[in-house]
Design a protein around this motif. Structure first.
Motif, PDB file in Angstrom:
ATOM      1  N   GLY A   1       0.806  -1.211   0.000  1.00  0.00           N
ATOM      2  CA  GLY A   1       0.000   0.000   0.000  1.00  0.00           C
ATOM      3  C   GLY A   1       0.844   1.268   0.000  1.00  0.00           C
ATOM      4  N   GLY A   2       2.168   1.118   0.088  1.00  0.00           N
ATOM      5  CA  GLY A   2       3.056   2.270  -0.011  1.00  0.00           C
ATOM      6  C   GLY A   2       3.723   2.714   1.269  1.00  0.00           C
ATOM      7  N   ALA A   3       3.391   2.123   2.412  1.00  0.00           N
ATOM      8  CA  ALA A   3       4.026   2.528   3.668  1.00  0.00           C
ATOM      9  C   ALA A   3       5.428   1.937   3.769  1.00  0.00           C
ATOM     10  CB  ALA A   3       3.178   2.066   4.857  1.00  0.00           C
ATOM     11  N   ALA A   4       6.373   2.728   4.280  1.00  0.00           N
ATOM     12  CA  ALA A   4       7.763   2.276   4.391  1.00  0.00           C
ATOM     13  C   ALA A   4       7.915   1.333   5.578  1.00  0.00           C
ATOM     14  CB  ALA A   4       8.694   3.466   4.551  1.00  0.00           C
ATOM     15  N   LEU A   5       8.402   0.131   5.306  1.00  0.00           N
ATOM     16  CA  LEU A   5       8.701  -0.842   6.360  1.00  0.00           C
ATOM     17  C   LEU A   5      10.179  -0.802   6.743  1.00  0.00           C
ATOM     18  CD1 LEU A   5       6.733  -4.068   5.319  1.00  0.00           C
ATOM     19  CD2 LEU A   5       6.408  -2.743   7.412  1.00  0.00           C
ATOM     20  N   TYR A   6      11.026  -0.539   5.735  1.00  0.00           N
ATOM     21  CA  TYR A   6      12.474  -0.499   5.991  1.00  0.00           C
ATOM     22  C   TYR A   6      13.110   0.482   5.013  1.00  0.00           C
ATOM     23  CZ  TYR A   6      17.286  -1.976   6.805  1.00  0.00           C
ATOM     24  OH  TYR A   6      18.619  -1.983   7.132  1.00  0.00           O
ATOM     25  N   GLU A   7      13.714   1.505   5.563  1.00  0.00           N
ATOM     26  CA  GLU A   7      14.483   2.470   4.785  1.00  0.00           C
ATOM     27  C   GLU A   7      15.721   2.834   5.600  1.00  0.00           C
ATOM     28  OE1 GLU A   7      11.827   5.143   1.732  1.00  0.00           O
ATOM     29  OE2 GLU A   7      11.957   5.799   3.809  1.00  0.00           O
ATOM     30  N   ARG A   8      16.818   2.110   5.318  1.00  0.00           N
ATOM     31  CA  ARG A   8      18.063   2.250   6.079  1.00  0.00           C
ATOM     32  C   ARG A   8      17.826   2.028   7.573  1.00  0.00           C
ATOM     33  NH1 ARG A   8      21.355   3.849   2.198  1.00  0.00           N
ATOM     34  NH2 ARG A   8      20.613   5.256   0.578  1.00  0.00           N
ATOM     35  N   GLY A   9      16.771   1.338   7.893  1.00  0.00           N
ATOM     36  CA  GLY A   9      16.433   1.004   9.260  1.00  0.00           C
ATOM     37  C   GLY A   9      15.001   0.499   9.317  1.00  0.00           C
ATOM     38  N   ALA A  10      14.728  -0.403  10.256  1.00  0.00           N
ATOM     39  CA  ALA A  10      13.392  -0.994  10.364  1.00  0.00           C
ATOM     40  C   ALA A  10      12.411  -0.024  11.006  1.00  0.00           C
ATOM     41  CB  ALA A  10      13.463  -2.287  11.174  1.00  0.00           C
ATOM     42  N   ARG A  11      11.204   0.011  10.467  1.00  0.00           N
ATOM     43  CA  ARG A  11      10.118   0.788  11.055  1.00  0.00           C
ATOM     44  C   ARG A  11       9.335  -0.100  12.023  1.00  0.00           C
ATOM     45  NH1 ARG A  11       9.616   5.384   7.756  1.00  0.00           N
ATOM     46  NH2 ARG A  11      11.715   5.700   6.915  1.00  0.00           N
ATOM     47  N   THR A  12       8.672   0.514  12.974  1.00  0.00           N
ATOM     48  CA  THR A  12       7.928  -0.231  13.988  1.00  0.00           C
ATOM     49  C   THR A  12       6.513  -0.540  13.493  1.00  0.00           C
ATOM     50  OG1 THR A  12       9.172   0.809  15.774  1.00  0.00           O
ATOM     51  CG2 THR A  12       7.076  -0.222  16.351  1.00  0.00           C
ATOM     52  N   VAL A  13       6.171  -1.817  13.498  1.00  0.00           N
ATOM     53  CA  VAL A  13       4.815  -2.262  13.160  1.00  0.00           C
ATOM     54  C   VAL A  13       4.116  -2.605  14.469  1.00  0.00           C
ATOM     55  CG1 VAL A  13       3.439  -3.877  11.804  1.00  0.00           C
ATOM     56  CG2 VAL A  13       5.705  -3.180  10.993  1.00  0.00           C
ATOM     57  N   ALA A  14       2.896  -2.105  14.661  1.00  0.00           N
ATOM     58  CA  ALA A  14       2.208  -2.269  15.946  1.00  0.00           C
ATOM     59  C   ALA A  14       0.750  -2.654  15.738  1.00  0.00           C
ATOM     60  CB  ALA A  14       2.303  -0.979  16.757  1.00  0.00           C
ATOM     61  N   PHE A  15       0.189  -3.291  16.784  1.00  0.00           N
ATOM     62  CA  PHE A  15      -1.223  -3.679  16.767  1.00  0.00           C
ATOM     63  C   PHE A  15      -1.690  -3.885  18.193  1.00  0.00           C
ATOM     64  CE2 PHE A  15      -4.340  -7.238  16.803  1.00  0.00           C
ATOM     65  CZ  PHE A  15      -5.396  -6.570  16.196  1.00  0.00           C
ATOM     66  N   ASP A  16      -2.822  -3.292  18.518  1.00  0.00           N
ATOM     67  CA  ASP A  16      -3.419  -3.454  19.842  1.00  0.00           C
ATOM     68  C   ASP A  16      -4.778  -4.117  19.678  1.00  0.00           C
ATOM     69  OD1 ASP A  16      -4.381  -3.388  22.382  1.00  0.00           O
ATOM     70  OD2 ASP A  16      -4.481  -1.203  22.564  1.00  0.00           O
TER      71      ASP A  16
END
Length: 468
Positions: free
Chosen positions: A222-237
């Motif tokens: 969908g276009g969201a960055a997951l990793y760009e020179r570092g991992a992004r935080t994925v979260a779910f509550d």
């Protein structure tokens, strides 16, 4: 000078052949590993030297297709598993425990009681049929709740897996970048990176971008960055109330009807679609059946102005809460005669005021109400005019069709994944027989180079003896 050249040539040939044999041996060892790509040892000569460059077989377009197929297959499989659980627990019109079958049993019991209104046994049978119907709706609602809860738990696990894989990817991606900069053999690291991407694609739909330094960026489909020179935080509550229970990447929602960058594939997308789609819709249909039941068996309270409609045989506002009223249920201390006489809600709603044993009017009305067409399920996919039994059958058919459609899609996606995997394997996979044959050929070349060294050694010894 000639012997020196021969010696250098033979030595370089030995080193090069030794490296090629080592690469071929790696290929043989990796033949059974689906994530291993065949290594190619290319001999490059120049300026009197020979160097072996190790590269990796593969096709970027085929690998991208495999990732997409992996994501699509995982999404379909997740949806199918949930729909199977709903269908197995709730049943269909042919299952004696389904709401549709229970409605048929209640209708038959009411007709029998109307034909013999004085029979307390037949009245009791009708009340028991009503209780069984209410319990089947309770069980169906519980199944819907369980499927949605299981989906939340699976989403939470998938999110945890995604974060773990991104952490692993960070380490391997760094090895690729540094290895590229230093001219090292990075083919094994590239294999590791592709393995991680394949696992990641099963959890969440992804696209990738390879940078000039050999590093890679990862985005959701969908276009969201997951990793760009570092991992992004994925979260779910899972405990947040909708629409708050969305999966987020760096705080930006990637699931839910209102998100600007929704996931289209992967296990998380499939689980979300199941939880917020068919499970919710089927729950609405069950609630519509419960609401119509309460209305069909309602009583009239003449003490209000104007007279008001009040719950009769059934009480409750949803499939999870529908119950048989205590005043008519012998298991709760009630009297089954109230099914014939009225007065289930209160003494003010009694219609058989004389207590006549042959009074059948109320039972006849209830039978007619149960068989009457009415507007049911407003806001659901199968809303319209129908009898209760017809709506229940349509609901079971709707669920069956949902399962059938998703099963067909899951089979199709599994076939696509299999073909994409085979196509990539044909390009990048290892043929053990070919590698073994190549190893034998290289060993012969190695033996020839060793013989040259032996001859040169003998000549040098002869030369040294002559000098002495």
């Amino acid at each position: 000078m000639g012997l020196q050249i021969a010696l250098s040539t033979a030595r370089n040939a030995l080193l090069a052949t030794s490296t090629q044999i080592a690469v071929a041996s790696r290929n043989v060892a990796g033949a059974g590993d689906a994530g291993y790509a065949r290594k190619i040892a290319t001999l490059v000569t120049g300026n009197g030297t020979a160097q072996v460059i190790v590269t990796r077989a593969g096709d970027a377009a085929l690998f991208t297709r495999k990732l997409a197929a992996t994501s699509d297959e995982a999404a379909s499989a997740a949806r199918l598993d949930g729909l199977k659980n709903l269908s197995q627990t709730v049943g269909d019109t042919g299952d004696a425990t389904s709401p549709a079958a229970r409605l048929g049993a209640l209708n038959a019991a009411l007709q029998a009681a109307a034909n013999q209104p004085a029979s307390s046994d037949l009245a009791r049978t009708a009340v028991e049929a009503a209780r069984a119907l209410a319990e089947s709706l309770n069980d169906a609602a519980a199944a819907v709740k369980a499927v949605r809860a299981d989906a939340d738990a699976a989403i939470k696990q998938s999110v945890s897996t995604v974060n773990d894989l991104l952490a692993q990817f960070d380490a391997v991606n760094f090895a690729v970048v540094t290895g590229t900069a230093n001219g090292r053999d990075i083919t094994d690291s590239l294999d590791d990176r592709d393995r991680i991407l394949t696992k990641l694609a099963a959890e969440i739909g992804i696209t990738t971008l390879t940078r000039p330094d050999g590093g890679m960026a990862i985005y959701t489909d969908g276009g969201a960055a997951l990793y760009e020179r570092g991992a992004r935080t994925v979260a779910f509550d899972p405990n947040a109330a909708p629409p708050g229970n969305a999966v987020t990447v760096d705080g930006v929602a990637v699931t839910g009807a209102t998100t600007a960058m929704p996931l289209h594939s992967g296990r998380i997308a499939g689980l979300t679609a199941l939880r917020d789609g068919p499970a919710v819709e089927y729950g609405r249909q069950l609630d519509a059946i419960a609401s119509a039941l309460v209305a069909a068996f309602a009583e009239t309270d003449p003490t209000t102005t104007p007279a008001s409609t009040v719950p009769g045989l059934f009480t409750g506002a949803s499939a999870a809460g529908v119950r048989v009223a205590a005043r008519v249920d012998p298991q709760q201390g009630g009297a089954v005669s109230r099914l014939r006489d009225g007065g289930i809600y209160s003494d003010d709603t009694v219609v058989n005021t004389t207590g006549a044993a042959g009074y059948a009017a109320r039972l006849t009305i209830l039978t007619g109400n149960l068989a009457a067409a009415r507007t049911i399920g407003t806001g659901t996919d199968i809303s319209g005019a129908a009898t209760l039994a017809g709506f229940a059958a349509a609901s079971a058919g709707w669920l069956s069709q949902q399962r059938k459609d998703v099963a067909a899609d899951a089979e199709y996606q599994a076939t696509l994944l299999s073909r994409a995997t085979d196509a990539l394997s044909n390009v990048a996979g290892v043929n053990g027989d070919d590698e073994t044959a190549l190893t034998l050929q290289l060993e012969r070349s190695y033996t020839a180079s060793a013989k040259i060294l032996t001859v040169v050694d003998d000549l040098l010894k002869t030369l040294m003896d002559a000098v002495r």
